[in-house]
Scaffold this motif. Structure first.
Motif, mmCIF file in Angstrom:
data_model
loop_
_atom_site.group_PDB
_atom_site.id
_atom_site.type_symbol
_atom_site.label_atom_id
_atom_site.label_comp_id
_atom_site.label_asym_id
_atom_site.label_seq_id
_atom_site.Cartn_x
_atom_site.Cartn_y
_atom_site.Cartn_z
ATOM 1 N N SER A 63 31.657 44.928 23.579
ATOM 2 C CA SER A 63 32.537 46.019 24.027
ATOM 3 C C SER A 63 33.967 45.529 24.195
ATOM 4 N N LEU A 64 34.126 44.341 24.711
ATOM 5 C CA LEU A 64 35.468 43.781 24.897
ATOM 6 C C LEU A 64 36.107 43.423 23.564
ATOM 7 N N TYR A 81 36.674 39.039 34.741
ATOM 8 C CA TYR A 81 37.336 40.188 35.366
ATOM 9 C C TYR A 81 36.442 41.422 35.299
ATOM 10 N N GLN A 82 35.732 41.590 34.183
ATOM 11 C CA GLN A 82 34.821 42.718 34.052
ATOM 12 C C GLN A 82 33.692 42.627 35.079
ATOM 13 N N SER A 83 33.203 41.434 35.303
ATOM 14 C CA SER A 83 32.150 41.235 36.296
ATOM 15 C C SER A 83 32.638 41.599 37.695
ATOM 16 N N ALA A 84 33.910 41.288 37.977
ATOM 17 C CA ALA A 84 34.477 41.581 39.291
ATOM 18 C C ALA A 84 34.875 43.048 39.429
ATOM 19 N N HIS A 85 35.050 43.744 38.290
ATOM 20 C CA HIS A 85 35.478 45.150 38.304
ATOM 21 C C HIS A 85 34.601 45.974 37.361
ATOM 22 N N PRO A 86 33.332 46.155 37.695
ATOM 23 C CA PRO A 86 32.417 46.871 36.801
ATOM 24 C C PRO A 86 32.784 48.331 36.603
ATOM 25 N N GLU A 87 33.622 48.878 37.481
ATOM 26 C CA GLU A 87 34.032 50.276 37.349
ATOM 27 C C GLU A 87 35.066 50.489 36.255
ATOM 28 N N MET A 88 35.659 49.407 35.757
ATOM 29 C CA MET A 88 36.713 49.519 34.757
ATOM 30 C C MET A 88 36.138 49.539 33.348
ATOM 31 N N SER A 89 36.786 50.294 32.473
ATOM 32 C CA SER A 89 36.369 50.332 31.075
ATOM 33 C C SER A 89 36.741 49.014 30.397
ATOM 34 N N PRO A 90 36.039 48.640 29.308
ATOM 35 C CA PRO A 90 36.407 47.422 28.577
ATOM 36 C C PRO A 90 37.872 47.429 28.155
ATOM 37 N N TRP A 91 38.381 48.589 27.727
ATOM 38 C CA TRP A 91 39.774 48.672 27.286
ATOM 39 C C TRP A 91 40.728 48.297 28.416
ATOM 40 N N VAL A 93 40.001 46.564 31.108
ATOM 41 C CA VAL A 93 39.800 45.153 31.450
ATOM 42 C C VAL A 93 40.665 44.270 30.558
ATOM 43 N N VAL A 94 40.627 44.522 29.255
ATOM 44 C CA VAL A 94 41.437 43.725 28.320
ATOM 45 C C VAL A 94 42.918 43.897 28.620
ATOM 46 N N THR A 95 43.337 45.137 28.894
ATOM 47 C CA THR A 95 44.750 45.400 29.199
ATOM 48 C C THR A 95 45.194 44.642 30.440
ATOM 49 N N TYR A 96 44.414 44.724 31.511
ATOM 50 C CA TYR A 96 44.812 44.096 32.768
ATOM 51 C C TYR A 96 44.842 42.574 32.643
ATOM 52 N N VAL A 97 43.882 42.014 31.933
ATOM 53 C CA VAL A 97 43.878 40.561 31.760
ATOM 54 C C VAL A 97 45.038 40.128 30.874
ATOM 55 N N ASN A 98 45.336 40.914 29.838
ATOM 56 C CA ASN A 98 46.488 40.583 28.989
ATOM 57 C C ASN A 98 47.781 40.580 29.796
ATOM 58 N N ILE A 99 47.887 41.491 30.754
ATOM 59 C CA ILE A 99 49.068 41.495 31.629
ATOM 60 C C ILE A 99 49.090 40.239 32.499
ATOM 61 N N GLY A 100 47.896 39.804 32.937
ATOM 62 C CA GLY A 100 47.792 38.644 33.817
ATOM 63 C C GLY A 100 47.220 38.987 35.168
ATOM 64 N N LEU A 101 46.774 40.249 35.341
ATOM 65 C CA LEU A 101 46.371 40.731 36.654
ATOM 66 C C LEU A 101 45.057 40.155 37.159
ATOM 67 N N ASP A 102 44.411 39.316 36.358
ATOM 68 C CA ASP A 102 43.239 38.605 36.868
ATOM 69 C C ASP A 102 43.651 37.398 37.700
ATOM 70 N N HIS A 103 44.933 37.135 37.794
ATOM 71 C CA HIS A 103 45.471 36.058 38.628
ATOM 72 C C HIS A 103 46.387 36.659 39.695
ATOM 73 N N PRO A 104 46.526 36.030 40.841
ATOM 74 C CA PRO A 104 47.496 36.502 41.832
ATOM 75 C C PRO A 104 48.909 36.475 41.245
ATOM 76 N N PHE A 105 49.774 37.347 41.758
ATOM 77 C CA PHE A 105 51.164 37.350 41.314
ATOM 78 C C PHE A 105 51.801 35.973 41.523
ATOM 79 N N TYR A 106 52.686 35.626 40.625
ATOM 80 C CA TYR A 106 53.415 34.358 40.632
ATOM 81 C C TYR A 106 52.493 33.150 40.508
ATOM 82 N N SER A 355 42.901 54.615 28.470
ATOM 83 C CA SER A 355 41.754 53.739 28.178
ATOM 84 C C SER A 355 41.426 53.687 26.695
ATOM 85 N N GLY A 356 42.441 53.561 25.872
ATOM 86 C CA GLY A 356 42.229 53.405 24.444
ATOM 87 C C GLY A 356 42.089 54.699 23.677
#
Length: 391
Positions: A63-64, A81-91, A93-106, A355-356
């Motif tokens: 799916s990813l 990230y998908q495991s931590a946020h099962p409510e999110m769609s694969p699309w 999840v990919v978007t948020y990780v590409n931004i970097g949101l799987d890490h704390p700011f800075y 969501s795509g």
């Protein structure tokens, strides 16, 4: 609004699935129609519905990886990230990780490789190269600027001056309050804010040095003639700006409701120049610059952009009523332009990206018939369907 023309084929497929399952035979699912299919150099539409047997649910990895902006190097991050946020769609999840949101700011900070690019993204995960200063800064005209921080890069300055002149003709006064800021200036400002509100408090409204949009020379904070800049959202000028600044290549970088993505509270006055094409796409799709870069610039594909949907070949629409088409991109990511044969009969509006999926709303303005087309840059128009508006 009832999208019965889309739902009927799907309902038929689901009924087939139910009956076949009860009899112990193979299960069938309806595949999306290919609206754009390249045969040689010709783009044509397919009207076939294909039924596939023994449909198997894709694995999380499948799916990813099916997302067009998937980056193989981020695979483990996506899955985590998908495991931590099962409510999110694969699309998403990919978007948020590409931004970097799987890490704390800075954290996990990277350096912008093309700081002079109009789409150079500096945020809490990306910093400008040490010592970066735009080479083509120039002062804004005194007719559109107040204060002392009134320099912008040449292209952005010209666009802003034209925007202000055109707004003035319509009775709106827009002025530059603060534009380019050097690394040293941003460092000084942030230190003041952090001393006043603490690091956590300052981070929601001020950038740390090296991470500031202002240092690109492509940003301007604006005000009107009477209120301070931080009350710009209460002005008539802001209402005009929401519908018009994209025409000049500007976007509101920190819009309402996007703090979880950008890391900054709403700033209606913070305008970023990205060029007319990107600004029009960001505006029409309802995205932030961060999302746009994470989706459309993260993994440029070599395929031919296309759309898939269960769009009917013909559609009857009552005058004054609306219909929403749902399209999924395929091949490669690109933003389509939707047009009609006669704009006085059918109005296309409300294009959004969720969501795509592209969501396009059309409204029947007057009785008659027209065709609806989608076009990608460099491709022939794709006829989506014919629309009849009934009086």
């Amino acid at each position: 609004m009832k999208n019965k023309w889309i739902l009927l084929p799907v309902a038929a497929a689901l009924l087939l699935t139910s009956c076949q399952s009860a009899s112990g035979a193979a299960v069938y699912r309806n595949n999306p129609l290919e609206l754009a299919q390249r045969v040689g150099q010709t783009v044509q539409k397919s009207t076939e519905i294909h039924l596939s047997a023994d449909f198997a649910e894709p694995t999380p990895q499948e799916s990813l990886s099916a997302c067009l902006h998937y980056i193989a190097a981020n695979q483990e991050r996506y899955l985590s990230y998908q495991s931590a946020h099962p409510e999110m769609s694969p699309w998403d999840v990919v978007t948020y990780v590409n931004i970097g949101l799987d890490h704390p700011f800075y954290t996990n900070i990277q350096t912008v490789s093309d700081p002079a690019g109009l789409l150079a993204l500096c945020n809490k995960y990306w910093k400008l190269p040490d010592g970066y200063e735009p080479s083509d800064l120039r002062p804004l005209s005194s007719r559109v600027a107040v204060g002392v921080s009134n320099q912008m890069r040449s292209e952005a300055a010209g666009a802003f001056e034209q925007l202000c002149a055109d707004a003035k003709k319509e009775g709106y006064t827009i002025l530059a309050q603060s534009a380019y800021r050097s690394y040293a200036r941003q460092k000084s400002l942030y230190s003041q804010y952090a001393a006043q509100d603490g690091t956590e408090g300052a981070d929601v409204y001020s950038s740390r040095a090296g991470h500031s949009d202002h240092q690109t020379g492509l940003v301007v904070d604006v005000k009107n003639a009477s209120l301070p800049y931080n009350r710009f959202g209460k002005t008539a000028e802001y209402q005009w700006a929401k519908d018009n600044i994209y025409k000049y290549g500007f976007i509101i970088h920190y819009p309402e409701g996007k703090q979880a993505i950008t890391g900054y509270k709403t700033e209606e006055w913070h305008w970023r120049y990205v060029g007319k094409k990107a600004a029009a796409e960001i505006h029409s799709l309802g995205l932030t610059l961060d999302e746009y870069c994470a989706i459309f610039l993260a993994n440029p594909g070599s395929g031919v952009p296309a759309l898939t949907s269960d769009t009917p070949d013909t559609l009857s629409l009552a005058q004054g009523s609306s219909y929403t088409f749902a399209f999924q991109p395929s091949g490669a990511l690109a933003v389509p332009t939707f047009t009609t044969g006669d704009g006085t009969i059918l109005s296309t509006a409300g294009l959004r990206f969720r969501s795509g999926t592209y969501l396009l709303s059309v409204q029947g303005l007057a009785p008659g018939s027209t065709n609806l087309y989608a076009t990608f840059d460099g491709q022939a128009p794709i006829r989506l369907c014919s629309v009849t508006v009934e009086g």
